[in-house]
Design a protein around this motif. Sequence first.
Motif, PDB file in Angstrom:
ATOM      1  N   GLU A 107       1.616   4.255  -5.011  1.00  0.00           N
ATOM      2  CA  GLU A 107       0.407   4.871  -5.559  1.00  0.00           C
ATOM      3  C   GLU A 107       0.703   5.413  -6.947  1.00  0.00           C
ATOM      4  N   ARG A 108      -0.359   5.569  -7.748  1.00  0.00           N
ATOM      5  CA  ARG A 108      -0.225   6.186  -9.074  1.00  0.00           C
ATOM      6  C   ARG A 108      -1.512   6.918  -9.404  1.00  0.00           C
ATOM      7  N   THR A 109      -1.465   7.782 -10.410  1.00  0.00           N
ATOM      8  CA  THR A 109      -2.645   8.551 -10.821  1.00  0.00           C
ATOM      9  C   THR A 109      -2.968   8.261 -12.279  1.00  0.00           C
TER      10      THR A 109
ATOM     11  N   LYS B  22      -6.993  12.638  -4.054  1.00  0.00           N
ATOM     12  CA  LYS B  22      -6.980  12.785  -5.509  1.00  0.00           C
ATOM     13  C   LYS B  22      -8.007  13.833  -5.952  1.00  0.00           C
TER      14      LYS B  22
ATOM     15  N   ALA C  18      -2.759  14.068  -7.436  1.00  0.00           N
ATOM     16  CA  ALA C  18      -2.888  13.626  -6.048  1.00  0.00           C
ATOM     17  C   ALA C  18      -1.965  14.400  -5.120  1.00  0.00           C
TER      18      ALA C  18
ATOM     19  N   ILE D  30       5.085   6.266  -1.640  1.00  0.00           N
ATOM     20  CA  ILE D  30       4.493   7.379  -0.891  1.00  0.00           C
ATOM     21  C   ILE D  30       4.656   7.195   0.617  1.00  0.00           C
TER      22      ILE D  30
ATOM     23  N   GLY E 289       0.807  -1.221   0.000  1.00  0.00           N
ATOM     24  CA  GLY E 289       0.000   0.000   0.000  1.00  0.00           C
ATOM     25  C   GLY E 289       0.830   1.255   0.000  1.00  0.00           C
TER      26      GLY E 289
ATOM     27  N   ARG F 131       3.818   4.027 -10.832  1.00  0.00           N
ATOM     28  CA  ARG F 131       3.760   3.773  -9.392  1.00  0.00           C
ATOM     29  C   ARG F 131       4.948   4.436  -8.697  1.00  0.00           C
TER      30      ARG F 131
ATOM     31  N   VAL G 200      -0.315  13.876  -1.391  1.00  0.00           N
ATOM     32  CA  VAL G 200      -0.030  12.797  -0.434  1.00  0.00           C
ATOM     33  C   VAL G 200       0.344  13.409   0.917  1.00  0.00           C
TER      34      VAL G 200
ATOM     35  N   GLN H   3      -1.811   9.130   3.414  1.00  0.00           N
ATOM     36  CA  GLN H   3      -3.146   9.449   2.908  1.00  0.00           C
ATOM     37  C   GLN H   3      -3.011  10.105   1.530  1.00  0.00           C
ATOM     38  N   VAL H   4      -3.863   9.674   0.593  1.00  0.00           N
ATOM     39  CA  VAL H   4      -3.810  10.194  -0.768  1.00  0.00           C
ATOM     40  C   VAL H   4      -5.116  10.935  -1.077  1.00  0.00           C
TER      41      VAL H   4
END
Length: 327
Positions: free
Chosen positions: A32-34, A74, A40, A66, A29, A63, A42, A71-72
Amino acid sequence: MGRPRRRTAIVAAVLLVVVGVPVLSALFGGFERTSGGEIAVVRNGGFFDDNKIRQVIDPGSGRVWIGLYSQVHKYPAQQRFYTITSEARKAERSGVDVVTVPSSDGVSMGIEGTLYFTLNQDHTALKNFDDKYGTRKFRSADGKTFNVYDGDDGWSAFLDQIVRPVIDNDLRSQINSFRCAELVSSCALVQNSSAPKTAQAVGQQQAQSNNANIAKVQNAINTSLAADLEQTLGGKFVTNIHFNLVRITLPDKVQDAVDRAQAAFAQVSEAQAKVATAKAEAAANQARQNGYNKCPTCARIEELKALPQGITVYAPGNPNGSLLRGK
């Protein structure tokens, strides 16, 4: 020897489940990616971390690491819009959603339109936006609360609670500088005037002027909205602002009066057309009679042409009947 080994294996398995699974989950976890349509922010979220902003992930990223338990938030990276319309399915708010503002001569007018804008993707601006609005909840029109980053529901709640009042105020300020007839031609049909005009005359003379006035309203709103939103939001968080004024409606009672006036003008036009037709027919008959007076033979020829088919005897001087049919 067997029992201690078995007990050790069980303890190891329990520890693996209790400790290993959360650790692996946290590790996986921590990436992360967008997508191409989102950006996003973070924030740190580990057990020993603060909650400050860690980084910003640009749209369409691969990816990236983070950190654990971060916490992300978006946000949309593409153009967004806020629609105000009487069509319930298209409006941002549920039900009929129209901004009602008075004209300079006191006529309440319903304004419908769409605001287009883009969230500022500058990292510094976006971090400030997240500090101000990403750390609180907003109440939607149906009473539910959302974070601004909670998808379309959260974004709509933010717009409805923070941006909508600014739109209403700007529309009220701009519409109030025009008379009703300067924006809606048909207003002239039901307002006091020393020289009443027909519906056609009103439409022809004011249509072009109304279009120009509506364009002035749009331009003024686009200018004022940019400044007012920056001041209200506390920063230049939205860019490429454009308001498209779609329709201006009148109150039901005023619209009914307009419809009655237009119907009355239609009846007058119909009566005038009948009078013109009668005059034309009378003039034609008079011209025809003058021609017959000058040429009696021509009149007799016209009479013969008008006789029904099958007539064999024509006796205009016969008192018992002038037409005799053949057998």
